[in-house]
Design a protein around this motif. Structure first.
Motif, PDB file in Angstrom:
ATOM      1  N   PHE A 102       0.826  -1.204   0.000  1.00 25.95           N
ATOM      2  CA  PHE A 102       0.000   0.000   0.000  1.00 25.95           C
ATOM      3  C   PHE A 102       0.862   1.258   0.000  1.00 25.95           C
ATOM      4  CE2 PHE A 102      -3.343  -2.915   1.395  1.00 25.95           C
ATOM      5  CZ  PHE A 102      -4.434  -2.427   0.683  1.00 25.95           C
ATOM      6  N   GLY A 103       1.945   1.252   0.777  1.00 27.38           N
ATOM      7  CA  GLY A 103       2.833   2.401   0.809  1.00 27.38           C
ATOM      8  C   GLY A 103       3.422   2.702  -0.553  1.00 27.38           C
ATOM      9  N   GLN A 104       3.798   1.651  -1.260  1.00 27.95           N
ATOM     10  CA  GLN A 104       4.327   1.818  -2.623  1.00 27.95           C
ATOM     11  C   GLN A 104       3.273   2.436  -3.525  1.00 27.95           C
ATOM     12  OE1 GLN A 104       5.880  -1.815  -4.667  1.00 27.95           O
ATOM     13  NE2 GLN A 104       4.373  -1.264  -6.228  1.00 27.95           N
ATOM     14  N   GLY A 105       2.028   1.971  -3.385  1.00 33.52           N
ATOM     15  CA  GLY A 105       0.945   2.508  -4.210  1.00 33.52           C
ATOM     16  C   GLY A 105       0.658   3.965  -3.915  1.00 33.52           C
ATOM     17  N   PHE A 106       0.717   4.346  -2.640  1.00 35.43           N
ATOM     18  CA  PHE A 106       0.509   5.744  -2.270  1.00 35.43           C
ATOM     19  C   PHE A 106       1.615   6.626  -2.841  1.00 35.43           C
ATOM     20  CE2 PHE A 106      -1.787   4.225   1.819  1.00 35.43           C
ATOM     21  CZ  PHE A 106      -2.976   4.119   1.128  1.00 35.43           C
ATOM     22  N   ARG A 107       2.859   6.158  -2.719  1.00 35.66           N
ATOM     23  CA  ARG A 107       3.995   6.969  -3.182  1.00 35.66           C
ATOM     24  C   ARG A 107       4.013   7.122  -4.695  1.00 35.66           C
ATOM     25  NH1 ARG A 107       6.402   3.819   0.807  1.00 35.66           N
ATOM     26  NH2 ARG A 107       7.223   2.388  -0.764  1.00 35.66           N
ATOM     27  N   SER A 108       3.611   6.077  -5.398  1.00 36.32           N
ATOM     28  CA  SER A 108       3.654   6.117  -6.861  1.00 36.32           C
ATOM     29  C   SER A 108       2.466   6.853  -7.464  1.00 36.32           C
ATOM     30  CB  SER A 108       3.691   4.687  -7.415  1.00 36.32           C
ATOM     31  OG  SER A 108       2.451   4.029  -7.181  1.00 36.32           O
ATOM     32  N   GLY A 109       1.435   7.096  -6.649  1.00 33.69           N
ATOM     33  CA  GLY A 109       0.232   7.732  -7.172  1.00 33.69           C
ATOM     34  C   GLY A 109      -0.770   6.741  -7.716  1.00 33.69           C
ATOM     35  N   GLU A 110      -0.438   5.453  -7.674  1.00 36.11           N
ATOM     36  CA  GLU A 110      -1.375   4.442  -8.165  1.00 36.11           C
ATOM     37  C   GLU A 110      -2.585   4.332  -7.240  1.00 36.11           C
ATOM     38  OE1 GLU A 110      -1.233  -0.171  -9.860  1.00 36.11           O
ATOM     39  OE2 GLU A 110       0.550   0.740  -8.971  1.00 36.11           O
ATOM     40  N   LEU A 111      -2.404   4.657  -5.966  1.00 37.04           N
ATOM     41  CA  LEU A 111      -3.493   4.678  -4.999  1.00 37.04           C
ATOM     42  C   LEU A 111      -3.669   6.093  -4.474  1.00 37.04           C
ATOM     43  CD1 LEU A 111      -2.764   1.478  -2.869  1.00 37.04           C
ATOM     44  CD2 LEU A 111      -4.222   1.688  -4.902  1.00 37.04           C
ATOM     45  N   HIS A 112      -4.916   6.469  -4.258  1.00 34.82           N
ATOM     46  CA  HIS A 112      -5.229   7.783  -3.714  1.00 34.82           C
ATOM     47  C   HIS A 112      -4.998   7.771  -2.207  1.00 34.82           C
ATOM     48  CE1 HIS A 112      -7.003  11.618  -3.103  1.00 34.82           C
ATOM     49  NE2 HIS A 112      -8.134  11.187  -2.598  1.00 34.82           N
ATOM     50  N   THR A 113      -4.320   8.777  -1.681  1.00 32.46           N
ATOM     51  CA  THR A 113      -3.961   8.800  -0.265  1.00 32.46           C
ATOM     52  C   THR A 113      -5.077   9.288   0.645  1.00 32.46           C
ATOM     53  OG1 THR A 113      -3.057  11.034  -0.424  1.00 32.46           O
ATOM     54  CG2 THR A 113      -1.538   9.209  -0.813  1.00 32.46           C
ATOM     55  N   MET A 114      -6.201   9.732   0.082  1.00 33.54           N
ATOM     56  CA  MET A 114      -7.322  10.239   0.872  1.00 33.54           C
ATOM     57  C   MET A 114      -6.846  11.335   1.821  1.00 33.54           C
ATOM     58  SD  MET A 114      -9.414   6.726   1.771  1.00 33.54           S
ATOM     59  CE  MET A 114     -10.666   7.643   2.666  1.00 33.54           C
ATOM     60  N   GLU A 115      -6.021  12.226   1.281  1.00 34.94           N
ATOM     61  CA  GLU A 115      -5.540  13.378   2.036  1.00 34.94           C
ATOM     62  C   GLU A 115      -4.885  12.959   3.347  1.00 34.94           C
ATOM     63  OE1 GLU A 115      -8.931  15.881   2.439  1.00 34.94           O
ATOM     64  OE2 GLU A 115      -8.965  16.428   0.316  1.00 34.94           O
ATOM     65  N   GLU A 116      -4.118  11.881   3.270  1.00 41.87           N
ATOM     66  CA  GLU A 116      -3.322  11.384   4.392  1.00 41.87           C
ATOM     67  C   GLU A 116      -4.165  10.865   5.557  1.00 41.87           C
ATOM     68  OE1 GLU A 116      -0.508  14.346   5.513  1.00 41.87           O
ATOM     69  OE2 GLU A 116       0.571  14.252   3.599  1.00 41.87           O
ATOM     70  N   ARG A 117      -5.434  10.588   5.320  1.00 44.02           N
ATOM     71  CA  ARG A 117      -6.270  10.024   6.383  1.00 44.02           C
ATOM     72  C   ARG A 117      -6.092   8.516   6.495  1.00 44.02           C
ATOM     73  NH1 ARG A 117     -12.121  11.902   4.916  1.00 44.02           N
ATOM     74  NH2 ARG A 117     -11.262  11.589   2.827  1.00 44.02           N
ATOM     75  N   LEU A 118      -5.488   7.910   5.491  1.00 44.42           N
ATOM     76  CA  LEU A 118      -5.339   6.457   5.482  1.00 44.42           C
ATOM     77  C   LEU A 118      -3.872   6.124   5.277  1.00 44.42           C
ATOM     78  CD1 LEU A 118      -6.941   3.768   5.508  1.00 44.42           C
ATOM     79  CD2 LEU A 118      -6.939   3.881   3.013  1.00 44.42           C
ATOM     80  N   ASN A 119      -3.200   5.643   6.337  1.00 43.50           N
ATOM     81  CA  ASN A 119      -1.798   5.283   6.193  1.00 43.50           C
ATOM     82  C   ASN A 119      -1.672   3.828   5.738  1.00 43.50           C
ATOM     83  OD1 ASN A 119      -1.919   3.526   8.490  1.00 43.50           O
ATOM     84  ND2 ASN A 119      -1.595   5.283   9.831  1.00 43.50           N
ATOM     85  N   PRO A 120      -0.496   3.397   5.292  1.00 44.78           N
ATOM     86  CA  PRO A 120      -0.339   2.032   4.771  1.00 44.78           C
ATOM     87  C   PRO A 120      -0.724   0.942   5.766  1.00 44.78           C
ATOM     88  CG  PRO A 120       1.536   3.380   4.132  1.00 44.78           C
ATOM     89  CD  PRO A 120       0.729   4.201   5.090  1.00 44.78           C
ATOM     90  N   GLU A 121      -0.408   1.137   7.043  1.00 43.18           N
ATOM     91  CA  GLU A 121      -0.709   0.111   8.038  1.00 43.18           C
ATOM     92  C   GLU A 121      -2.218  -0.051   8.238  1.00 43.18           C
ATOM     93  OE1 GLU A 121       1.541   2.533   8.438  1.00 43.18           O
ATOM     94  OE2 GLU A 121       3.342   1.259   8.239  1.00 43.18           O
ATOM     95  N   THR A 122      -2.938   1.081   8.273  1.00 41.42           N
ATOM     96  CA  THR A 122      -4.396   1.013   8.414  1.00 41.42           C
ATOM     97  C   THR A 122      -5.018   0.373   7.182  1.00 41.42           C
ATOM     98  OG1 THR A 122      -4.380   2.996   9.799  1.00 41.42           O
ATOM     99  CG2 THR A 122      -6.484   2.353   8.815  1.00 41.42           C
ATOM    100  N   ALA A 123      -4.515   0.724   6.004  1.00 35.54           N
ATOM    101  CA  ALA A 123      -5.022   0.123   4.765  1.00 35.54           C
ATOM    102  C   ALA A 123      -4.790  -1.386   4.771  1.00 35.54           C
ATOM    103  CB  ALA A 123      -4.336   0.763   3.560  1.00 35.54           C
ATOM    104  N   ALA A 124      -3.631  -1.817   5.247  1.00 37.16           N
ATOM    105  CA  ALA A 124      -3.326  -3.245   5.300  1.00 37.16           C
ATOM    106  C   ALA A 124      -4.271  -3.965   6.257  1.00 37.16           C
ATOM    107  CB  ALA A 124      -1.870  -3.457   5.720  1.00 37.16           C
ATOM    108  N   MET A 125      -4.557  -3.364   7.418  1.00 32.57           N
ATOM    109  CA  MET A 125      -5.476  -3.978   8.367  1.00 32.57           C
ATOM    110  C   MET A 125      -6.879  -4.083   7.785  1.00 32.57           C
ATOM    111  SD  MET A 125      -3.960  -5.030  11.073  1.00 32.57           S
ATOM    112  CE  MET A 125      -5.431  -5.319  12.050  1.00 32.57           C
TER     113      MET A 125
END
Length: 203
Positions: free
Chosen positions: A143-166
Motif C-alpha cells: 500500500f505504501g508503494q501505491g501511495f507513493r507512486s500515485g497508483e493509490l489515492h492517499t485520501m488526504e493522508e487520512r489512510l496510512n499504509p498500516e491502516t489500509a493493510a489492516m
C-alpha cells in the motif's frame, strides 16, 4: 578397544523429532485450542514420552509460541513471493495477495484468542511483534508503494499504509456465506480500492 566420550544421539533428540512435535502440536492447537491440549497428548500423538518432548520445549507455552512463529515465517515467505510476482504493480500485487490469503491453509485467526487469554504477556508481545513484521508489514509496504507512486489515492493522508493493510486483511476474513469463494479476493480488492459508489464523492 578404545573408549569414546562421544555420546550417542537418541532418535528423539534430533531435528526431525522437533519438527514432528511442532507439526502435531500445530494440528492439535488448531483443532482444540491451547487450553484443551496437553503436552502428554502431543507426546502420545508423536509416539514419544513427555520427558522426550521436554528435551525440545520447556513447556506447552514454549511449544505453542514456536508453532506460531514458524507459521508466521512460512506465511511471510509466501507473501514475499506474491509481492515479487506482482512486479511492483500495486493493484496486481494486491490481487495476488488476496488470492493467496483466501486460499492459504495457514489460518492464523485461531491464535488471537489464545494469545489474549492464555499466554503470558512476554510471549504475547513476541508473537505480536512477529505478526507485525512478517505478516502485516509486507502488505502495508505494498500500500505504501501505491501511495507513493500515485497508483493509490492517499485520501488526504487520512489512510496510512498500516491502516489500509489492516482493512484489507479484515475484509478478506468477512466473506459472506453466499459469496462465491473464488470471486471474493477480487471483490475485496475492488471494494477497498474503488468502493461501490457509481459517482465520485464531490462533498
Amino acid at each position: 578397544m578404545k573408549k569414546t566420550n562421544k555420546q550417542r544421539t537418541r532418535p528423539e533428540d534430533g531435528a526431525e523429532t522437533r519438527l514432528l512435535i511442532m507439526q502435531v502440536g500445530r494440528d492439535l492447537f488448531m483443532t482444540y485450542g491451547f487450553r484443551a491440549v496437553s503436552t502428554r497428548q502431543i507426546a502420545l500423538a508423536c509416539g514419544l514420552t513427555q520427558p522426550a518432548l521436554y528435551r525440545h520445549f520447556r513447556d506447552k507455552e514454549a511449544l505453542y509460541i514456536d508453532v506460531l512463529l514458524h507459521e508466521l515465517e512460512t506465511v511471510n515467505q509466501a507473501l514475499l513471493q506474491q509481492i515479487e510476482q506482482g512486479q511492483r504493480q500495486t493493484v496486481a500485487t494486491l490481487r495476488l495477495l488476496a488470492r493467496y490469503l483466501s486460499d492459504t491453509p495457514h489460518d492464523l485467526s485461531w491464535m488471537f484468542h489464545d494469545l489474549e487469554h492464555e499466554i503470558e504477556p512476554e510471549s504475547r508481545q513476541r508473537v505480536r511483534t512477529a505478526f507485525w513484521r512478517q505478516f502485516l508489514q509486507p502488505v502495508a509496504d505494498v500500500f505504501g508503494q501505491g501511495f507513493r507512486s500515485g497508483e493509490l489515492h492517499t485520501m488526504e493522508e487520512r489512510l496510512n499504509p498500516e491502516t489500509a493493510a489492516m482493512m484489507f486483511l479484515n475484509y478478506l476474513k468477512q466473506q459472506p456465506g453466499k459469496a462465491p469463494r473464488e470471486d471474493w479476493p477480487d471483490t475485496v480488492v475492488d471494494l477497498l480500492l474503488y468502493g461501490i459508489s457509481a459517482q465520485p464523492n464531490k462533498n
